[in-house]
Structures are given as C-alpha cells and as structure tokens.
Scaffold this motif. Structure first.
Motif, PDB file in Angstrom:
ATOM      1  N   CYS A 226     -33.993 164.623  48.425  1.00 32.36           N
ATOM      2  CA  CYS A 226     -33.210 165.867  48.328  1.00 32.36           C
ATOM      3  C   CYS A 226     -31.727 165.590  48.541  1.00 32.36           C
ATOM      4  O   CYS A 226     -30.868 166.104  47.806  1.00 32.36           O
ATOM      5  CB  CYS A 226     -33.713 166.875  49.353  1.00 32.36           C
ATOM      6  SG  CYS A 226     -35.329 167.597  48.986  1.00 32.36           S
ATOM      7  N   CYS A 227     -31.419 164.779  49.551  1.00 30.47           N
ATOM      8  CA  CYS A 227     -30.014 164.430  49.811  1.00 30.47           C
ATOM      9  C   CYS A 227     -29.416 163.680  48.627  1.00 30.47           C
ATOM     10  O   CYS A 227     -28.280 163.946  48.212  1.00 30.47           O
ATOM     11  CB  CYS A 227     -29.905 163.595  51.080  1.00 30.47           C
ATOM     12  SG  CYS A 227     -30.356 164.463  52.598  1.00 30.47           S
ATOM     13  N   LEU A 230     -28.679 166.110  45.691  1.00 31.36           N
ATOM     14  CA  LEU A 230     -27.474 166.913  45.897  1.00 31.36           C
ATOM     15  C   LEU A 230     -26.218 166.060  45.759  1.00 31.36           C
ATOM     16  O   LEU A 230     -25.213 166.503  45.182  1.00 31.36           O
ATOM     17  CB  LEU A 230     -27.521 167.572  47.275  1.00 31.36           C
ATOM     18  CG  LEU A 230     -28.619 168.617  47.495  1.00 31.36           C
ATOM     19  CD1 LEU A 230     -28.526 169.190  48.903  1.00 31.36           C
ATOM     20  CD2 LEU A 230     -28.540 169.730  46.461  1.00 31.36           C
ATOM     21  N   LEU A 245     -34.681 164.385  41.715  1.00 28.92           N
ATOM     22  CA  LEU A 245     -35.472 165.617  41.778  1.00 28.92           C
ATOM     23  C   LEU A 245     -36.898 165.381  41.332  1.00 28.92           C
ATOM     24  O   LEU A 245     -37.844 165.923  41.912  1.00 28.92           O
ATOM     25  CB  LEU A 245     -34.812 166.694  40.919  1.00 28.92           C
ATOM     26  CG  LEU A 245     -33.473 167.230  41.405  1.00 28.92           C
ATOM     27  CD1 LEU A 245     -32.852 168.145  40.347  1.00 28.92           C
ATOM     28  CD2 LEU A 245     -33.631 167.983  42.720  1.00 28.92           C
ATOM     29  N   ALA A 255     -40.651 170.801  47.215  1.00 27.12           N
ATOM     30  CA  ALA A 255     -39.345 170.314  46.767  1.00 27.12           C
ATOM     31  C   ALA A 255     -38.771 171.137  45.628  1.00 27.12           C
ATOM     32  O   ALA A 255     -37.617 170.911  45.242  1.00 27.12           O
ATOM     33  CB  ALA A 255     -39.459 168.852  46.330  1.00 27.12           C
ATOM     34  N   VAL A 258     -35.094 172.634  45.705  1.00 21.70           N
ATOM     35  CA  VAL A 258     -33.924 171.767  45.554  1.00 21.70           C
ATOM     36  C   VAL A 258     -33.529 171.636  44.094  1.00 21.70           C
ATOM     37  O   VAL A 258     -32.353 171.386  43.771  1.00 21.70           O
ATOM     38  CB  VAL A 258     -34.186 170.384  46.188  1.00 21.70           C
ATOM     39  CG1 VAL A 258     -35.133 169.557  45.352  1.00 21.70           C
ATOM     40  CG2 VAL A 258     -32.884 169.618  46.377  1.00 21.70           C
ATOM     41  N   ALA A 262     -29.654 172.139  43.067  1.00 19.12           N
ATOM     42  CA  ALA A 262     -28.924 171.045  42.428  1.00 19.12           C
ATOM     43  C   ALA A 262     -28.443 171.436  41.038  1.00 19.12           C
ATOM     44  O   ALA A 262     -27.313 171.115  40.633  1.00 19.12           O
ATOM     45  CB  ALA A 262     -29.805 169.803  42.359  1.00 19.12           C
ATOM     46  N   ALA A 366     -26.323 172.194  50.492  1.00 16.44           N
ATOM     47  CA  ALA A 366     -27.309 171.825  51.508  1.00 16.44           C
ATOM     48  C   ALA A 366     -27.656 173.017  52.391  1.00 16.44           C
ATOM     49  O   ALA A 366     -28.821 173.220  52.746  1.00 16.44           O
ATOM     50  CB  ALA A 366     -26.773 170.672  52.350  1.00 16.44           C
ATOM     51  N   LEU A 369     -29.887 175.363  50.395  1.00 16.18           N
ATOM     52  CA  LEU A 369     -31.231 174.812  50.327  1.00 16.18           C
ATOM     53  C   LEU A 369     -31.930 174.927  51.676  1.00 16.18           C
ATOM     54  O   LEU A 369     -33.122 175.268  51.745  1.00 16.18           O
ATOM     55  CB  LEU A 369     -31.172 173.352  49.884  1.00 16.18           C
ATOM     56  CG  LEU A 369     -32.499 172.590  49.834  1.00 16.18           C
ATOM     57  CD1 LEU A 369     -33.475 173.266  48.890  1.00 16.18           C
ATOM     58  CD2 LEU A 369     -32.273 171.136  49.421  1.00 16.18           C
ATOM     59  N   LEU A 394     -30.987 168.428  56.471  1.00 12.79           N
ATOM     60  CA  LEU A 394     -30.138 168.607  55.287  1.00 12.79           C
ATOM     61  C   LEU A 394     -28.741 169.080  55.674  1.00 12.79           C
ATOM     62  O   LEU A 394     -27.737 168.556  55.171  1.00 12.79           O
ATOM     63  CB  LEU A 394     -30.794 169.612  54.339  1.00 12.79           C
ATOM     64  CG  LEU A 394     -32.045 169.138  53.607  1.00 12.79           C
ATOM     65  CD1 LEU A 394     -32.733 170.308  52.925  1.00 12.79           C
ATOM     66  CD2 LEU A 394     -31.706 168.064  52.589  1.00 12.79           C
TER      67      LEU A 394
END
Length: 435
Positions: A226-227, A230, A245, A255, A258, A262, A366, A369, A394
C-alpha cells in the motif's frame, strides 16, 4: 505546560512499555506473552537511554527488545500465530497440487482466509522442507513466512522512500497533512535520532509493527505494498503503482480501498490517462494472480476468503473483538445485514470524498486510506483490534518520508519563482509557501 522533546520521547517509550506489559498479564497466547516481556524490557531501556540523552542507544534498545530478540527466538523455536502455519501450508499445497485451499475445512486451522498471492510467501518453507520444529536454524530462519513478510515490507518501504526522496532531499513527491514541506506536520518531526526520515526505524520499533512482525507478519506485506502504491502514484509512476496495487489485491481483498485512493491521487496530480493506466495494470495483475485459483477452487475461495472472515462460514471466525460492527452483527439475525449496509455506506462516503476533494499529497492520500480502512474495520461483522494497526502505520509512514522545506505535492505540476530571489522549486508560491 510544555514538555521538552526528551520528556516527550521518554514518555512515549514508557507508554509503549506499558502496552507491551499488558500482553504477559492478559494474553493467553504464548508468542504474545513472550513478545510482551522482551518488548517491555526494550522500551524501558529506550526510555532510560532517552532520559540520558542517548537517542541512538534508545532506538537500538527498542529495536533489539521489540523486534530482533522476540522475532529470532520465535522463529528459531518454531513458535508463532496460526497464520504462519496457514501461509506455509498454502505454499506447500501450491507446489504439490496447484491448489491453495483445503477442501471443505472442518476446523479453524484448515481455513486459508487469504487470496493466492499470500501463498507465494509460504513457498520458501515448501522448498526447504521440514516443519520448522526439528530442522536446523538456517532452514527455520529462511523458511519461516514471517521473514519473507518482513522482507516484502522493508523492500517496499525502501523503494517508496527512494521514489519520494530520490536520495537528494528535494523535488520529491511525498506528502504531509497540511500539504507543506515545513511545519509541525511536514517539517522536521524531531525523532529520537533526527528528522522525519529517521521516523521510519521508530515506526518499526513501535508496537504497531514490532508485534505483528514477531508473532505473525501476515499484514505487513499488504502494508508495504500500500505504501509503495501511494508513493509510486505520487511520483507519477502509474505502471509501478498498478503493479503494487495488484500485489496488494492478490493478498487480501481488504486492499481494494487503496486502489481508489491511488487512482484518485494520480488523476488529480498526473491526469486521467495516468490514472487509467494504473487502474488497468492493477486489474490485469490482480486477475493474473487470482483468476487461476478462482477457476480451480471457486467454492473454496468464496468460503474461505469471503464468507469465513465475515462470519458467514460453517466454522465461526476467531476474529471477534468487541468492535461496533461485530456487536451489531450479534444483536439479531438481521444484525449482520445492518452491519454490511453500514459498511457499504461508509465506503460510499469515502468514495464520494475522493471525487469531491481528491488527495493531492502522499499524507493526504494515506490519511484518506487510513480513514476508509478504519471505518471498514470498525463496521465489519467480524474483526480484531489488531487490524487498526494498519491505518496507524499508513499515517505514520507518510510523515516518515517527509522532506523539510520541499512540497509534498507531485513535483512538476507547475512552477513559480519565489519573491526572495532564491532558486525556484516545484509547487512553491511567492514568499516560499507551498501548495
């Protein structure tokens, strides 16, 4: 009354120690109790070192007590939560039969509530053989799924930081809550050993990461991807963002939020074409990773990945913390449907917020999310308090990649010359203020 930075950090380590000590006192799980004793000792040592002005020693003590010692001990002795065994079993089944799920599971331990991507983290155990109990230390270490979960997390966090910082400290596409490079959110956070870039080791040493890393590791790959997604979106890398993703969506269906965040970040900062490319890559990659298992075991995938975590399988899920959604679902037979309706309504609100006010920075994305995931975990029919660690991770991660004095809006969107004659930088308004 204002406390010094040393007092604040010492207090933070003491609070972490108190939290860690709650596990030996109240938890019935042996790995959690062991982590609690080790982490409490590390955090108390960190508090003492901070009080003496030894900030690097404080961080080292926290990392040693909360991460290194319990993780190595649990791995080498073959202890851990059942999730570790589940991941390793799915990897073995994948290599032996091409299947991922036990047919018609009768016990909780036989369920695999993960999508096919998680099985890849169990393949090392299947290749090295053994059960992690009587094997040599090398086999135990390299075969344990927690090690590979941690490797994915740290690899993704490192790649995300390189995307945002670029090793130069300028022109990065990071993010802060107030969409500026300086100040209490975007500027120097004042970690125990330096600025915001040093906040990442503190995050790893904190209970938010250290506990799951030591006992299960199952949510860490999802957090890392996820990090990375982004960060890639903020850096204007739609293909990389889509690939991250896809990897996240192939681990857990939670997930999915996200993807929306994004894509919204890419759309507002890089345009619709980049957002569409990202969405297409994410959809194609997810289909490539998930579709074979869905075609081979459609009933089991539905039963174990969707029905079981939401409390609709024959075997009740152990995720039964007294969160609002679970409490509502237990009220009456209609409680489950009410909870699902509230969950969908919360998702719709977050989706509409992305359309009305899309995030323009990494931290804004973040935080959005994190808000969506928090609502989902609170309103889900079944869940655990531990799930809430992901939103915290996050939000803190976004601050850990902040670069003082540099805009966190995607670089290159527009240029303005400062009024004081300094060299211009991306997204800076006259007077040195950032958008």
């Amino acid at each position: 009354m204002t406390f010094s930075r040393t007092a604040r950090w010492a207090t933070g380590w003491l609070l972490a120690a108190a939290w860690a000590l709650s596990f030996p006192l109240f938890s019935s799980l042996a790995p959690h109790r062991l982590w609690g004793w080790c982490a409490a000792a590390g955090y108390l040592g960190a508090a003492a070192a901070t009080a003496l002005g030894r900030r690097r020693a404080a961080l080292a003590a926290a990392l040693l007590g909360a991460v290194a010692v319990p993780l190595l001990w649990l791995v080498l002795t073959g202890q851990g939560q059942s999730e570790v065994t589940v991941i390793e079993r799915s990897g073995r089944l994948l290599l032996e039969s091409g299947r991922l799920y036990v047919d018609r599971p009768a016990h909780v331990e036989e369920y695999t509530p993960y999508l096919p991507g998680m099985a890849l983290l169990g393949i090392p155990r299947a290749l090295l053989g053994g059960d992690g109990g009587g094997d040599g230390w090398v086999v135990r270490l390299l075969g344990d799924a927690r090690i590979w979960c941690a490797a994915v997390l740290f690899g993704c966090l490192g790649a995300a930081r390189r995307l945002l910082v670029g090793g130069t400290g300028g022109g990065a596409a990071g993010g802060t809550g107030d969409e500026r490079g300086g100040g209490p959110v975007g500027g120097p956070v004042g970690g125990p050993v330096g600025g915001p870039g040093r906040l990442l080791p503190v995050l790893v040493a904190s209970p938010v990461v250290a506990l799951p890393l030591a006992v299960s590791g199952v949510d860490l790959p999802l957090a890392g991807l996820c990090c990375l997604a982004l960060a890639a979106a903020a850096a204007g890398r739609p293909v990389l963002a889509g690939a991250a993703l896809a990897g996240a969506c192939a681990l857990k269906w939670t997930a999915l939020p996200v993807v929306a965040v994004a894509v919204a970040l890419l759309a507002v900062c890089r345009g619709g074409r980049a957002a569409v490319r990202c969405a297409l890559v994410a959809a194609a990659g997810t289909a490539l990773l998930v579709l074979p298992a869905a075609l081979l075991q459609p009933a089991e995938l539905w039963r174990q990945v969707f029905a079981f975590p939401t409390g609709r399988a024959e075997v009740p899920t152990p995720a039964s913390s007294p969160l609002p959604g679970h409490l509502l679902a237990e009220l009456a037979p209609w409680g489950w449907y009410l909870t699902v309706g509230l969950l969908l309504a919360g998702g719709l609100v977050v989706a509409l917020s992305l359309l009305a006010r899309p995030p323009r920075t990494v931290a804004a994305a973040a935080d959005r999310l994190a808000l969506g995931l928090t609502l989902a975990f609170l309103l889900a029919p079944a869940g655990r308090f531990g799930y809430l660690a992901l939103p915290v991770l996050l939000s803190v991660w976004a601050r850990s990649v902040a670069v003082p004095g540099v805009s966190r809006v995607v670089a290159g969107s527009f240029w303005l010359r400062p009024s004081d004659g300094r060299p211009r930088v991306p997204n800076e308004r006259p007077g040195g203020h950032f958008v």
